[in-house]
Design a protein around this motif. Structure first.
Motif, mmCIF file in Angstrom:
data_model
loop_
_atom_site.group_PDB
_atom_site.id
_atom_site.type_symbol
_atom_site.label_atom_id
_atom_site.label_comp_id
_atom_site.label_asym_id
_atom_site.label_seq_id
_atom_site.Cartn_x
_atom_site.Cartn_y
_atom_site.Cartn_z
ATOM 1 N N ALA A 1 0.855 -1.188 0.000
ATOM 2 C CA ALA A 1 0.000 0.000 0.000
ATOM 3 C C ALA A 1 0.887 1.233 0.000
ATOM 4 N N ASN A 2 0.328 2.348 -0.473
ATOM 5 C CA ASN A 2 1.103 3.590 -0.506
ATOM 6 C C ASN A 2 0.189 4.795 -0.404
ATOM 7 N N TYR A 3 0.760 5.873 0.093
ATOM 8 C CA TYR A 3 0.055 7.161 0.176
ATOM 9 C C TYR A 3 1.070 8.262 -0.141
ATOM 10 N N ALA A 4 0.611 9.295 -0.863
ATOM 11 C CA ALA A 4 1.501 10.411 -1.190
ATOM 12 C C ALA A 4 0.703 11.705 -1.249
ATOM 13 N N LEU A 5 1.291 12.750 -0.689
ATOM 14 C CA LEU A 5 0.788 14.118 -0.833
ATOM 15 C C LEU A 5 1.819 14.882 -1.647
ATOM 16 N N ASN A 6 1.373 15.510 -2.737
ATOM 17 C CA ASN A 6 2.312 16.141 -3.649
ATOM 18 C C ASN A 6 1.833 17.534 -4.035
ATOM 19 N N ASN A 7 2.700 18.521 -3.864
ATOM 20 C CA ASN A 7 2.421 19.892 -4.276
ATOM 21 C C ASN A 7 3.285 20.234 -5.487
ATOM 22 N N ASN A 8 2.637 20.750 -6.529
ATOM 23 C CA ASN A 8 3.351 21.106 -7.745
ATOM 24 C C ASN A 8 3.041 22.530 -8.156
ATOM 25 N N LEU A 9 4.067 23.223 -8.589
ATOM 26 C CA LEU A 9 3.889 24.540 -9.186
ATOM 27 C C LEU A 9 4.018 24.415 -10.694
ATOM 28 N N GLY A 10 3.345 25.296 -11.413
ATOM 29 C CA GLY A 10 3.365 25.260 -12.866
ATOM 30 C C GLY A 10 4.720 25.618 -13.435
ATOM 31 N N THR A 11 4.777 25.700 -14.741
ATOM 32 C CA THR A 11 6.012 25.993 -15.454
ATOM 33 C C THR A 11 5.866 27.296 -16.224
ATOM 34 N N ILE A 12 6.904 27.631 -16.956
ATOM 35 C CA ILE A 12 6.878 28.852 -17.759
ATOM 36 C C ILE A 12 5.755 28.812 -18.787
ATOM 37 N N ASN A 13 5.323 27.598 -19.167
ATOM 38 C CA ASN A 13 4.239 27.465 -20.146
ATOM 39 C C ASN A 13 2.899 27.926 -19.605
ATOM 40 N N ASN A 14 2.782 28.087 -18.270
ATOM 41 C CA ASN A 14 1.508 28.463 -17.666
ATOM 42 C C ASN A 14 1.342 29.964 -17.462
ATOM 43 N N ILE A 15 2.398 30.756 -17.684
ATOM 44 C CA ILE A 15 2.288 32.170 -17.277
ATOM 45 C C ILE A 15 2.651 33.177 -18.376
ATOM 46 N N TYR A 16 3.005 32.734 -19.579
ATOM 47 C CA TYR A 16 3.283 33.746 -20.616
ATOM 48 C C TYR A 16 1.959 34.380 -21.043
ATOM 49 N N GLU A 17 1.977 35.700 -21.249
ATOM 50 C CA GLU A 17 0.751 36.443 -21.542
ATOM 51 C C GLU A 17 0.635 36.833 -23.003
ATOM 52 N N GLY A 18 1.733 36.806 -23.745
ATOM 53 C CA GLY A 18 1.656 37.085 -25.176
ATOM 54 C C GLY A 18 1.101 35.897 -25.930
ATOM 55 N N GLU A 19 0.291 36.165 -26.952
ATOM 56 C CA GLU A 19 -0.340 35.088 -27.684
ATOM 57 C C GLU A 19 0.672 34.296 -28.510
ATOM 58 N N ILE A 20 0.510 32.964 -28.509
ATOM 59 C CA ILE A 20 1.336 32.068 -29.322
ATOM 60 C C ILE A 20 0.403 31.210 -30.167
ATOM 61 N N LEU A 21 0.676 31.154 -31.475
ATOM 62 C CA LEU A 21 -0.092 30.329 -32.384
ATOM 63 C C LEU A 21 0.450 28.895 -32.291
ATOM 64 N N HIS A 22 -0.192 28.057 -31.478
ATOM 65 C CA HIS A 22 0.283 26.686 -31.294
ATOM 66 C C HIS A 22 0.170 25.869 -32.574
ATOM 67 N N ASN A 23 -0.873 26.086 -33.337
ATOM 68 C CA ASN A 23 -1.065 25.451 -34.640
ATOM 69 C C ASN A 23 -2.085 26.277 -35.402
ATOM 70 N N TYR A 24 -2.425 25.851 -36.597
ATOM 71 C CA TYR A 24 -3.297 26.664 -37.445
ATOM 72 C C TYR A 24 -4.688 26.843 -36.870
ATOM 73 N N GLN A 25 -5.005 26.101 -35.804
ATOM 74 C CA GLN A 25 -6.358 26.151 -35.262
ATOM 75 C C GLN A 25 -6.420 26.621 -33.819
ATOM 76 N N GLN A 26 -5.265 26.924 -33.221
ATOM 77 C CA GLN A 26 -5.268 27.154 -31.778
ATOM 78 C C GLN A 26 -4.309 28.285 -31.405
ATOM 79 N N VAL A 27 -4.853 29.299 -30.737
ATOM 80 C CA VAL A 27 -4.072 30.405 -30.192
ATOM 81 C C VAL A 27 -4.146 30.316 -28.675
ATOM 82 N N VAL A 28 -2.977 30.400 -28.003
ATOM 83 C CA VAL A 28 -2.925 30.194 -26.556
ATOM 84 C C VAL A 28 -2.240 31.376 -25.895
#
Length: 877
Positions: free
Chosen positions: A603-630
């Protein structure tokens, strides 16, 4: 005539000189009663323990070797079942060495099955005798592994034991390939392997084996002595229609001191050589921001759908300097040219409406991989040192023509990863049993990307409703990482304590620009916010204690880490400047109990805290592909997850029965959510600050049993998973629930004396339910079968087929049948197989699959290779 006499005289003199330069070592092997022992193994070893010659005693117990007169440091090792091993140092090459072996009645904790096949259980190690499972048509050890109860090989080559993926693949306990072991399982001849050992508590570091708390499982191939003395290998040449070829050459040496598996291969028949260098435990992920948004691969074996023209050079070399020191290199270069044609229809279900996208793509993909790894390791009883240098270069270019909901365009995507890293580990064991440990990692990675789309799409969004020439998206993300820690290990009886302190440091720079190209050739930013100049730095300081107890049957581990996370990021162009500090406590507990030799619970138990990465906080728009702007408009993502799991394992060695039962639950809470807004042809994704939960529940059961009268291994499994999540679409929050139930069954073995058979079945049902949206369900049945006939001596005939059936309410059912056949003639004296094969006999050329996800249904239709006929010759040496 005189010349002939002179040559004859010269040859006689040379032969005499050679005879003078050699000595014959001989002797007799007897038991305590003076009776000669027949078929005893006698090995002649050099000063470093390498076997240089071997023989067996004759009916009267005699053996003999011829050695050079200047030889020194030689020893003779004599072994025979039922007798103690004896080693003699040769001090005088002029005398005979008679040997008397003492009887040996071993009282070992092992189980031996009296009827074939046999399985030995010794402590935590299971030993399968390869000859008990091998058949006439088998060539590689991978062919035999598939027949062994408890062992499973997935389509991508991943090996698992009793439901758990192996951690290492050893060859005589040497880790030549790390977890890139496909080349070994497909190329090492099965008859070179005496045993396949399953090590259930794999701990390769010698000084940690005393109080071993590892729960890893590893595989070890025990190589026969006679196959350690020379280079062996396999060479394949094949030609086929339409315009198909296959070339493969592998050289293998598996001696005690030197091991290598070196291979060069190429083909255009749908076999991807890159699978030989994939990492099974940590598969490479480019983590690229840009893509062509190509449809996912269909749920078929790769050779059914892949259009490729690939070549691979793969070298793996290991040298044991002595019993503790080892050098290793793994170098590979892959070049591939792939083609992919697909159509995808995506239906997004919203309250009162359905938004659909119809996409057609014709892609040419050119992936390359250059990977070089160099290891130096000292693994002694009181000292461990390992240094690994890794260079990884992966350029990939994708060119595609596409039609997105009736609008045609072309795109070119260029991506590459260039990384170099050094990983160092040092452990020192004191006489008290305590240890000191130092670890360090330094790496640098750069990932430039560019996406060009012509002509310009969605002018209302990207160019103020004015027609224009195209879009250019550029991204650069250089990354530097330093990680260092030290910890002290205190050992007392069955208790081990580890106290750790260390830091991780990461620095990244995200630079991106999205340009529009006008019809007159001028270039400018699509919008003021279509640019990023983001600097990111993260420092993690941590300490903690790890406490473990093991007594052979009980293993308990408690990990109590405490970390301080310091993050700073800024982007002057987007008025972004943030700093934060987070203190995390992430306890982990695991427990296992070997109640009997057959039963184990954990058996096992785990508590895990994670912070996001640089991919989660850029504010300028990026065209990920022809159908998606993020873009992002939220604080840094923070996720807290708790997971709990339990597992039960049962093995009955005498009956070759294996059973595994597992369950797990995970709950993850996050402070941000990704919002999707639909328009005519573009999805606009923005990360927003909104707390939400994702929960999942999983149950699984698997079993494997060898049926002795039928010489057949039978397997079965049931898996159930349920997932609860929330997502934001068109500014409306949707709670959703999805579940999947899968049944699997299979068998492989002998139908009658001259017919072998295999059958695998997988049936799955999946469903998704979202508030205010209709429930979606999907069912799929996949069946695979093979019959192998021995028609006349050394002629083998195989016929196999796949049947795929997909059912969805209110939609036409999807049915596909694939059939293959081959006939193989084995030239035993030449060690050569001549094979003629035809794949996809019915010449199926299109395939459709359905994928469900919350609030959406995707139907993908793929162009696949039709009928392929191939004639090839495989030579073993």
């Amino acid at each position: 005539m005189k010349a002939q006499q002179f040559i004859l005289l010269l040859l006689c003199l040379l032969s005499a000189a050679n005879a003078i330069a050699q000595k014959q070592i001989k002797g007799k092997v007897k038991d305590n009663a003076g009776k000669p022992i027949e078929s005893a193994n006698v090995n002649l070893e050099d000063a470093e323990g390498n076997i240089i010659k071997y023989t067996r005693t004759n009916k009267v117990g005699e053996y003999s070797f011829t050695v050079e007169t200047n030889s020194s440091g030689l020893t003779i090792e004599v072994t025979c079942i039922g007798y103690k091993k004896l080693t003699i140092t040769l001090t005088d090459l002029n005398k005979n060495y008679d040997v008397i072996l003492e009887n040996n009645e071993l009282m070992l904790k092992e189980v031996k099955i009296k009827m074939p096949p046999t399985l030995k259980l010794r402590g935590d190690t299971l030993g399968y005798r390869v000859s008990d499972f091998a058949g006439n048509q088998d060539r590689s050890i991978g062919d035999v592994l598939r027949k062994m109860p408890g062992i499973d090989i997935a389509d991508d080559g991943t090996i698992s034991y009793n439901g758990k993926n192996i951690s290492n693949f050893y060859i005589d306990m040497d880790n030549l390939l790390d977890d890139r072991y496909n080349i070994a399982s497909r190329s090492i001849p099965y008859n070179a392997v005496d045993q396949v050992q399953v090590i259930q508590k794999d701990q390769p570091i010698k000084m940690l084996q005393k109080n071993n708390t590892s729960e890893n499982v590893a595989l070890n191939l025990v190589i026969k002595d006679e196959f350690k003395l020379h280079v062996m290998g396999v060479s394949t040449t094949g030609l086929g229609v339409p315009n198909r070829y296959e070339e493969d050459g592998t050289a293998i040496l598996l001696s005690k001191k030197v091991k290598f598996i070196n291979n060069i291969t190429g083909d255009n028949i749908g076999i991807d050589p890159g699978t030989d260098i994939i990492s099974h435990s940590s598969p490479f992920s480019g983590n690229y921001l840009l893509s062509t948004d190509a449809a996912a691969n269909p749920p078929l074996p790769q050779n059914r759908y892949l259009f490729n023209n690939a070549g691979l050079i793969n070298t793996n070399n290991l040298v044991n300097i002595n019993k503790d020191l080892q050098l290793k290199s793994n170098i590979a270069y892959l070049y591939d040219m792939q083609h992919q044609q697909s159509q995808r229809v995506t239906e997004n279900f919203l309250p009162g409406q359905t938004i659909s996208y119809n996409e057609i793509q014709n892609n040419t993909i050119n992936p390359q991989v250059l990977r070089a790894q160099f290891d130096f390791m000292e693994n002694a009883a009181d000292l461990y040192f390992k240094d690994v240098v890794l260079l990884d270069y992966r350029p990939i270019t994708t060119t595609s023509a596409f039609i997105n909901t009736g609008v045609p365009a072309n795109q070119v995507l260029k991506q590459q990863t260039l990384g170099i890293s050094n990983v160092l580990a040092y452990k020192l064991l004191f006489k008290s049993g305590n240890m000191v440990n130092l670890n360090s990692t330094v790496s640098s990675t750069n990932k430039p990307e560019s996406l060009t789309i012509k002509p310009g799409l969605d002018s209302a969004i990207f160019n103020s409703s004015t027609p224009y020439s195209g879009l250019d998206q550029y991204v650069k993300l250089p990354t530097w990482v330093i990680s260092t820690n030290a910890f002290m290990t205190l050992v007392k009886n069955h208790f081990t304590q580890n106290y750790t302190a260390g830091f991780d440091w990461q620095k990244q720079e995200l630079n991106s620009q999205l340009y529009s190209v006008q019809n007159n050739g001028t270039i400018g930013l699509v919008a003021p916010n279509a640019v990023n100049g983001l600097n990111w730095m993260r420092t993690k300081l941590y300490t903690g204690g790890n406490y473990s107890y093991t007594n052979g049957r009980i293993t308990a581990v408690l990990n109590l880490p405490l970390s301080l996370n310091l993050i700073n990021y800024n982007d002057a162009g987007n008025s972004l400047n943030q700093s934060l500090q987070k203190l995390f406590f992430d306890p982990v507990f695991s427990f296992s109990y070997q109640t009997t030799d057959r039963n184990k619970i954990s058996a096992n138990y785990a508590l895990n805290n994670n912070l996001g990465t640089i991919n989660n906080i850029y504010e300028g728009e990026i065209l990920h592909n022809y159908q998606q702007v993020v873009s992002n408009n939220a604080p840094l993502t923070s996720t807290t997850s708790q997971s709990v799991g339990a597992n039960y394992e049962y093995k009955e060695a005498t009956q070759l029965l294996f059973f595994n039962l597992m369950g797990s639950y995970n709950d993850a809470a996050s402070n941000t959510i990704q919002s999707t807004v639909f328009s005519s042809n573009i999805l606009q994704n923005v990360v927003l600050p909104l707390p939400n939960h994702n929960r999942s529940l999983t149950f699984g059961m698997s079993a494997s049993k060898y049926i002795f009268p039928l010489a057949t291994t039978v397997t079965g499994a049931i898996n159930y998973s349920q997932h609860w999540s929330e997502f934001l679409q068109d500014n409306e929050l949707f709670p959703s629930k999805s579940q999947t139930l899968t049944y699997k069954a299979g068998l492989i073995g002998r139908l009658v004396k001259f017919i072998n058979w295999s059958y695998n079945m997988s049936y799955s049902t999946s469903g998704s339910k979202t508030e205010s949206v209709a429930t979606s369900t999907n069912s799929q049945l996949i069946q695979k079968g093979t019959l192998s006939f021995t028609t006349v001596k050394n002629v083998y005939f195989n016929i196999s087929g796949d049947y795929l059936y997909t059912y969805r309410p209110d939609q036409p059912n999807l049915k596909y049948v694939f059939a293959d056949m081959n006939i193989n003639y084995r030239l035993i004296k030449l060690n050569t197989d001549i094979m003629f094969s035809v794949n996809n006999i019915a010449s199926v050329k299109t395939f459709t699959s359905i994928t469900l996800s919350p609030n959406s249904l995707t139907t993908g239709t793929y162009t696949i290779p039709g009928r392929i006929a191939l004639l090839k010759a495989t030579f073993n040496f």
